[in-house]
Enzyme design. Sequence first.
Site, PDB file in Angstrom:
ATOM      1  N   ASP A  85       0.770  -1.366   0.105  1.00 17.95           N
ATOM      2  CA  ASP A  85       0.089  -0.023  -0.050  1.00 17.95           C
ATOM      3  C   ASP A  85       0.933   1.250  -0.062  1.00 17.95           C
ATOM      4  O   ASP A  85       0.299   2.407   0.055  1.00 17.95           O
ATOM      5  CB  ASP A  85      -1.099  -0.088   1.065  1.00 17.95           C
ATOM      6  CG  ASP A  85      -0.254  -0.224   2.593  1.00 17.95           C
ATOM      7  OD1 ASP A  85       0.805  -0.272   2.588  1.00 17.95           O
ATOM      8  OD2 ASP A  85      -1.086   0.256   3.488  1.00 17.95           O
ATOM      9  N   SER A  86       1.988   0.834   0.074  1.00 16.12           N
ATOM     10  CA  SER A  86       3.136   2.149  -0.052  1.00 16.12           C
ATOM     11  C   SER A  86       2.935   2.513  -1.745  1.00 16.12           C
ATOM     12  O   SER A  86       3.407   3.939  -1.975  1.00 16.12           O
ATOM     13  CB  SER A  86       4.659   1.669   0.099  1.00 16.12           C
ATOM     14  OG  SER A  86       4.791   0.598  -0.675  1.00 16.12           O
TER      15      SER A  86
ATOM     16  N   GLU B 111       8.953  -4.117  10.671  1.00 15.49           N
ATOM     17  CA  GLU B 111       9.394  -3.014  10.170  1.00 15.49           C
ATOM     18  C   GLU B 111      10.058  -2.171  11.178  1.00 15.49           C
ATOM     19  O   GLU B 111       9.444  -1.841  12.371  1.00 15.49           O
ATOM     20  CB  GLU B 111       8.361  -2.131   9.394  1.00 15.49           C
ATOM     21  CG  GLU B 111       8.816  -0.824   8.876  1.00 15.49           C
ATOM     22  CD  GLU B 111       7.583  -0.343   7.790  1.00 15.49           C
ATOM     23  OE1 GLU B 111       6.852  -1.098   7.470  1.00 15.49           O
ATOM     24  OE2 GLU B 111       7.937   0.796   7.387  1.00 15.49           O
TER      25      GLU B 111
ATOM     26  N   GLU C  16      -1.577  -5.413   8.441  1.00 14.16           N
ATOM     27  CA  GLU C  16      -0.850  -4.883   9.642  1.00 14.16           C
ATOM     28  C   GLU C  16      -1.567  -5.068  11.097  1.00 14.16           C
ATOM     29  O   GLU C  16      -2.677  -5.012  11.291  1.00 14.16           O
ATOM     30  CB  GLU C  16      -0.710  -3.462   9.549  1.00 14.16           C
ATOM     31  CG  GLU C  16       0.183  -3.126   8.142  1.00 14.16           C
ATOM     32  CD  GLU C  16       0.203  -1.486   8.154  1.00 14.16           C
ATOM     33  OE1 GLU C  16      -0.134  -0.799   9.058  1.00 14.16           O
ATOM     34  OE2 GLU C  16       0.801  -1.161   7.018  1.00 14.16           O
TER      35      GLU C  16
ATOM     36  N   LYS D  65      -1.324  -9.427   2.789  1.00 12.11           N
ATOM     37  CA  LYS D  65      -0.632  -8.986   3.835  1.00 12.11           C
ATOM     38  C   LYS D  65      -1.504  -7.980   4.961  1.00 12.11           C
ATOM     39  O   LYS D  65      -2.351  -7.362   3.980  1.00 12.11           O
ATOM     40  CB  LYS D  65       0.688  -8.288   3.715  1.00 12.11           C
ATOM     41  CG  LYS D  65       1.364  -7.635   4.596  1.00 12.11           C
ATOM     42  CD  LYS D  65       2.803  -7.251   4.609  1.00 12.11           C
ATOM     43  CE  LYS D  65       3.086  -6.081   3.818  1.00 12.11           C
ATOM     44  NZ  LYS D  65       2.590  -4.933   4.660  1.00 12.11           N
TER      45      LYS D  65
ATOM     46  N   ASP E  23      -1.104  -6.163  -0.170  1.00  8.54           N
ATOM     47  CA  ASP E  23      -1.622  -5.313   1.075  1.00  8.54           C
ATOM     48  C   ASP E  23      -3.034  -5.206   1.029  1.00  8.54           C
ATOM     49  O   ASP E  23      -3.595  -4.630   0.120  1.00  8.54           O
ATOM     50  CB  ASP E  23      -0.826  -3.960   1.350  1.00  8.54           C
ATOM     51  CG  ASP E  23       0.367  -4.138   1.870  1.00  8.54           C
ATOM     52  OD1 ASP E  23       0.543  -5.092   2.717  1.00  8.54           O
ATOM     53  OD2 ASP E  23       1.136  -3.049   2.014  1.00  8.54           O
TER      54      ASP E  23
HETATM   55  O1  KIV Z   1       3.513  -1.130   1.780  1.00  8.42           O
HETATM   56  C1  KIV Z   1       4.694  -1.514   1.694  1.00  8.42           C
HETATM   57  O2  KIV Z   1       5.635  -1.042   0.736  1.00  8.42           O
HETATM   58  C2  KIV Z   1       5.294  -2.336   3.010  1.00  8.42           C
HETATM   59  C3  KIV Z   1       6.579  -2.527   3.020  1.00  8.42           C
HETATM   60  C4  KIV Z   1       7.528  -1.662   3.656  1.00  8.42           C
HETATM   61  C5  KIV Z   1       7.010  -3.779   3.819  1.00  8.42           C
HETATM   62  O3  KIV Z   1       4.484  -2.493   3.662  1.00  8.42           O
END
Ligand code: KIV
Length: 271
Positions: free
Chosen positions: A51-52, A189, A122, A120, A90
């Site tokens: 989600d980055s 992280e 959080e 994934k 994510d």
């Molecule tokens: O969204 C992302 O890029 C991440 C990584 C930093 C692990 O969760």
Amino acid sequence: MSVNKEVKKITTHTLLKMKESGEKISMITAYDFSFAKIFDDAGIDIILVGDSASNVMAGHETTLPITLEQMIYHASSVVRGCHRSLIVVDLPFGSYQGNSKEALNSTIRIMKETGAHAIKLEGGEEVLESVKRILSSGVPVMGHLGLTPQSIYKFGTYTVRAKEEEEAEKLKRDAMLLQEAGCFAIVLEKIPASLAKEVTEKLTIPTIGIGAGADCDGQVLVMHDMLGINTEFKPRFLRTYLNLHKDVTNAVHKYIDDIKSKNFPNENEQY
Ligand code: KIV
């Protein structure tokens, strides 16, 4: 370079075997077809559609604004570029925190509409019910502990997490809970290297670190950071392997000069 090309397709089972044998796991983010294809062909083990994307693709300050639809668009583009890597997507903010049914529905949409292999999310204990419900549907889940960017407004800063004992103890408990629930791996992280080492040694599932030291079972970086596209972000944990910002700027300057000077296109570059 030691990429095990014998492995035709990376699965969650492959990752477990890598932990057992001590082979480190490589992971990078990708958000589109073209880069995903380069990374997959290069032999990366896991591609994370992070989600980055909210930051590096859309220019938002945080990961909070990105939607499930946008994640599905990025993930389906990535999937079309890959044949070997395990693709993890994510769950974006707001698509799973409400309740476990919502978490499962979001997961099902991702799996059906993208062709990715895992999701994934959080958090630890707070999201355990959702983790269990998703796992019971047969979808592999990767956990994410430590600095969890979707909670940035709770933390207030992007600084190192779990330096104090109370938070470190919670992180250790959460890691065990995620493993017991059936997660196949956990991203750690921005936590102290000693804590990441302890967690990694305790768990039988792999840990993937970002700013969590050398003892994690694998490492992940955001592609824009490691390729030097994003030059403003310079945390201590980041190693940049290219200065793509400089290279692309130089190339575009040259292109502009060639157009302005009528040097492009030349005779051979026309019909
Ligand atoms: O969204 C992302 O890029 C991440 C990584 C930093 C692990 O969760």
